[in-house]
Design a protein around this motif. Structure first.
Motif, PDB file in Angstrom:
ATOM      1  N   LEU A  42       0.820  -1.207   0.000  1.00 47.51           N
ATOM      2  CA  LEU A  42       0.000   0.000   0.000  1.00 47.51           C
ATOM      3  C   LEU A  42       0.856   1.260   0.000  1.00 47.51           C
ATOM      4  O   LEU A  42       0.536   2.233  -0.679  1.00 47.51           O
ATOM      5  CB  LEU A  42      -0.947   0.001   1.193  1.00 47.51           C
ATOM      6  CG  LEU A  42      -2.086  -1.016   1.109  1.00 47.51           C
ATOM      7  CD1 LEU A  42      -2.864  -1.052   2.417  1.00 47.51           C
ATOM      8  CD2 LEU A  42      -2.999  -0.731  -0.061  1.00 47.51           C
ATOM      9  N   THR A  43       1.949   1.234   0.740  1.00 48.48           N
ATOM     10  CA  THR A  43       2.864   2.376   0.747  1.00 48.48           C
ATOM     11  C   THR A  43       3.455   2.588  -0.639  1.00 48.48           C
ATOM     12  O   THR A  43       3.542   3.713  -1.130  1.00 48.48           O
ATOM     13  CB  THR A  43       3.994   2.161   1.775  1.00 48.48           C
ATOM     14  OG1 THR A  43       3.407   2.054   3.067  1.00 48.48           O
ATOM     15  CG2 THR A  43       4.987   3.313   1.755  1.00 48.48           C
ATOM     16  N   ARG A  46       0.752   4.064  -2.912  1.00 48.92           N
ATOM     17  CA  ARG A  46       0.397   5.449  -2.573  1.00 48.92           C
ATOM     18  C   ARG A  46       1.509   6.448  -2.831  1.00 48.92           C
ATOM     19  O   ARG A  46       1.259   7.568  -3.247  1.00 48.92           O
ATOM     20  CB  ARG A  46      -0.002   5.535  -1.105  1.00 48.92           C
ATOM     21  CG  ARG A  46      -1.308   4.894  -0.801  1.00 48.92           C
ATOM     22  CD  ARG A  46      -1.656   5.072   0.667  1.00 48.92           C
ATOM     23  NE  ARG A  46      -2.835   4.305   0.989  1.00 48.92           N
ATOM     24  CZ  ARG A  46      -3.016   3.657   2.123  1.00 48.92           C
ATOM     25  NH1 ARG A  46      -2.102   3.697   3.057  1.00 48.92           N
ATOM     26  NH2 ARG A  46      -4.111   2.987   2.342  1.00 48.92           N
TER      27      ARG A  46
END
Length: 56
Positions: A42-43, A46
């Motif tokens: 997810l990092t 994003r």
């Protein structure tokens, strides 16, 4: 024309999901053979450099 080894020849945007159909985090983790955690994935999605390039 002969290309250099590090020369970018094509940049492809599959915005409509025609070439690659993404179906969420589970698909991404399976492609990466679960070598990263869901939080790391997810990092990356994003804040990854490629996202910054697309948004600009």
């Amino acid at each position: 024309m002969k290309s250099l080894p590090n020369e970018i020849r094509v940049v492809l945007f599959d915005v409509g999901g025609v070439l690659v159909e993404l179906s969420g985090l589970a698909m991404l983790l399976s492609w990466l053979k679960n070598r990263i955690t869901p939080e790391q994935a997810l990092t990356f999605v994003r804040f990854g450099v490629w996202v910054q390039l697309v948004v600009l």
